[in-house]
Design a protein around this motif. Structure first.
Motif, short mmCIF file in Angstrom:
data_model
loop_
_atom_site.label_atom_id
_atom_site.label_comp_id
_atom_site.label_asym_id
_atom_site.label_seq_id
_atom_site.Cartn_x
_atom_site.Cartn_y
_atom_site.Cartn_z
N ASP A 57 -7.28 -15.88 -7.90
CA ASP A 57 -6.32 -15.50 -8.43
C ASP A 57 -6.66 -14.54 -9.50
O ASP A 57 -6.56 -14.62 -10.48
N VAL A 58 -7.37 -13.34 -8.88
CA VAL A 58 -7.99 -12.49 -9.79
C VAL A 58 -7.13 -11.62 -10.30
O VAL A 58 -7.09 -10.80 -11.37
N TYR A 59 -5.84 -11.30 -9.71
CA TYR A 59 -4.77 -10.56 -10.36
C TYR A 59 -4.29 -10.88 -11.60
O TYR A 59 -3.83 -9.92 -12.28
N ALA A 60 -4.24 -12.16 -11.97
CA ALA A 60 -3.58 -12.44 -13.28
C ALA A 60 -4.91 -12.80 -14.22
O ALA A 60 -4.66 -12.83 -15.48
N LYS A 61 -6.01 -12.84 -13.84
CA LYS A 61 -7.11 -13.24 -14.75
C LYS A 61 -8.26 -12.39 -15.02
O LYS A 61 -8.70 -12.14 -16.05
N ALA A 62 -8.47 -11.30 -14.06
CA ALA A 62 -9.49 -10.35 -14.04
C ALA A 62 -8.94 -8.99 -14.72
O ALA A 62 -7.97 -8.73 -14.64
N PRO A 63 -9.75 -8.72 -15.98
CA PRO A 63 -9.32 -7.43 -16.76
C PRO A 63 -9.21 -6.32 -15.96
O PRO A 63 -8.54 -5.48 -16.37
N TRP A 64 -10.07 -6.27 -14.83
CA TRP A 64 -9.62 -5.09 -14.03
C TRP A 64 -8.66 -4.95 -12.85
O TRP A 64 -8.53 -3.78 -12.43
N ALA A 65 -8.06 -6.03 -12.85
CA ALA A 65 -6.98 -6.26 -11.83
C ALA A 65 -5.85 -5.35 -11.91
O ALA A 65 -5.63 -4.78 -10.85
N GLY A 66 -5.40 -5.04 -13.06
CA GLY A 66 -4.29 -4.13 -13.29
C GLY A 66 -4.72 -2.68 -12.84
O GLY A 66 -3.70 -1.96 -12.38
N ALA A 67 -5.73 -2.32 -13.23
CA ALA A 67 -6.30 -0.80 -12.91
C ALA A 67 -6.48 -0.78 -11.38
O ALA A 67 -6.15 0.33 -10.81
N LEU A 68 -7.00 -1.84 -10.69
CA LEU A 68 -7.03 -1.78 -9.16
C LEU A 68 -5.77 -1.65 -8.72
O LEU A 68 -5.63 -0.79 -7.71
N LEU A 69 -4.89 -2.61 -8.92
CA LEU A 69 -3.49 -2.43 -8.44
C LEU A 69 -2.80 -0.97 -8.75
O LEU A 69 -2.10 -0.65 -7.96
N GLU A 70 -2.86 -0.60 -9.78
CA GLU A 70 -2.45 0.66 -10.11
C GLU A 70 -3.07 1.83 -9.16
O GLU A 70 -2.24 2.72 -8.79
N ALA A 71 -4.37 1.62 -8.90
CA ALA A 71 -4.88 2.72 -8.04
C ALA A 71 -4.61 2.74 -6.52
O ALA A 71 -4.60 3.49 -6.11
N LEU A 72 -4.11 1.36 -6.23
CA LEU A 72 -3.78 1.19 -4.79
C LEU A 72 -2.38 1.13 -4.47
O LEU A 72 -1.76 1.14 -3.56
N SER A 73 -1.53 1.44 -5.73
CA SER A 73 -0.24 1.70 -5.54
C SER A 73 0.44 2.90 -4.79
O SER A 73 -0.29 3.60 -4.49
N PRO A 74 1.57 2.50 -4.00
CA PRO A 74 2.09 3.71 -3.18
C PRO A 74 1.79 5.06 -3.63
O PRO A 74 1.72 6.01 -3.12
N GLN A 75 2.44 5.05 -5.07
CA GLN A 75 2.35 6.30 -5.71
C GLN A 75 0.91 6.98 -5.95
O GLN A 75 1.18 8.37 -6.00
N ARG A 76 -0.15 6.16 -5.96
CA ARG A 76 -1.23 6.47 -6.09
C ARG A 76 -2.05 6.81 -4.78
O ARG A 76 -2.94 7.60 -4.76
N ARG A 77 -1.77 6.06 -3.88
CA ARG A 77 -2.49 6.14 -2.57
C ARG A 77 -2.12 7.33 -1.70
O ARG A 77 -2.87 7.83 -1.01
N GLY A 78 -1.04 8.17 -1.99
CA GLY A 78 -0.58 9.15 -1.12
C GLY A 78 -0.21 8.77 0.24
O GLY A 78 -0.23 7.55 0.49
N GLY A 79 0.43 9.80 0.85
CA GLY A 79 0.83 9.48 2.18
C GLY A 79 -0.02 9.11 3.23
O GLY A 79 -1.16 9.62 3.25
N GLY A 80 0.47 8.20 4.03
CA GLY A 80 -0.54 7.82 5.26
C GLY A 80 -1.53 6.65 4.90
O GLY A 80 -2.33 6.27 6.07
N VAL A 81 -1.61 6.35 3.66
CA VAL A 81 -2.67 5.51 3.35
C VAL A 81 -2.23 4.05 3.20
O VAL A 81 -1.10 3.82 2.57
N ARG A 82 -2.28 3.23 4.37
CA ARG A 82 -1.70 1.93 4.29
C ARG A 82 -2.53 0.82 3.68
O ARG A 82 -3.82 0.90 3.61
N LEU A 83 -1.80 -0.45 3.45
CA LEU A 83 -2.62 -1.46 2.76
C LEU A 83 -2.32 -2.81 3.52
O LEU A 83 -1.21 -3.07 3.73
N LEU A 84 -3.23 -3.60 3.75
CA LEU A 84 -3.15 -4.83 4.04
C LEU A 84 -3.50 -5.68 3.33
O LEU A 84 -4.78 -5.83 2.68
N ALA A 85 -2.65 -6.40 2.59
CA ALA A 85 -2.85 -7.55 1.55
C ALA A 85 -3.03 -8.77 1.84
O ALA A 85 -2.10 -9.28 2.25
#
Length: 131
Positions: A57-85
Motif C-alpha cells: 500500500d505505497v499509495y497511501a504511505k510513501a511520501p513520493w506516491a503522490g508525485a508518481l501518480l501525478e506524473a502518470l495521470s492521463p493529463q501528464r502522460r500525453g496521448g497514446g501512453v497507456r497504463l496497466l495498473a
C-alpha cells in the motif's frame, strides 16, 4: 577474487554445482489464461506502462506516491501512453483513468513482456520478471 571467479567457485568444494541465475517463470502458470478484458487491452493499442506494487500500500504511505501518480495521470502522460495498473492497493481514482486498465493481479510472465516498461517496488521476483 574478481566477481567472475567468485561466482564460479563452488560453495561446498567437491560438490557439483550449476549457476542458473534468477529463478523466474518464463510462462504464466499452467491452466492460466488472461481475462478477456486484459487480452483486449493489450491487443487494442501500443504496449502500456505497467504500474506494479502488488499488495504494497505505497499509495497511501510513501511520501513520493503522490508525485508518481501525478506524473502518470492521463493529463501528464500525453496521448497514446497507456497504463496497466496492477494490485489491490491501486487507488480507485487511478482505476478509472482514461487509457488505463486495472487488474488486481496478473502473472508477471504474461504482463511484463507485453508492456513498454514497468514501475514496481523493486522486489527480487518482480525485478527478475521485468528484466
Amino acid at each position: 577474487a574478481s566477481a567472475a571467479s567468485a561466482s564460479e567457485a563452488p560453495l561446498l568444494p567437491g560438490l557439483p554445482f550449476s549457476h542458473i541465475g534468477f529463478l523466474r517463470e518464463s510462462e504464466p502458470p499452467p491452466g492460466w489464461s488472461p481475462p478477456p478484458e486484459l487480452a483486449a487491452f493489450f491487443a487494442a493499442g501500443p504496449p502500456p506502462l505497467a504500474l506494479a506494487f502488488g499488495s504494497m500500500d505505497v499509495y497511501a504511505k510513501a511520501p513520493w506516491a503522490g508525485a508518481l501518480l501525478e506524473a502518470l495521470s492521463p493529463q501528464r502522460r500525453g496521448g497514446g501512453v497507456r497504463l496497466l495498473a496492477i494490485g489491490a492497493a491501486v487507488p480507485r481514482a487511478v482505476r478509472g483513468w482514461a487509457d488505463t486498465l486495472w487488474v488486481a493481479s496478473v502473472p508477471h510472465a504474461y504482463a511484463f513482456p507485453r508492456c513498454s516498461a514497468a514501475v514496481h517496488h523493486g522486489g527480487a521476483g518482480t525485478s527478475a520478471a521485468a528484466a
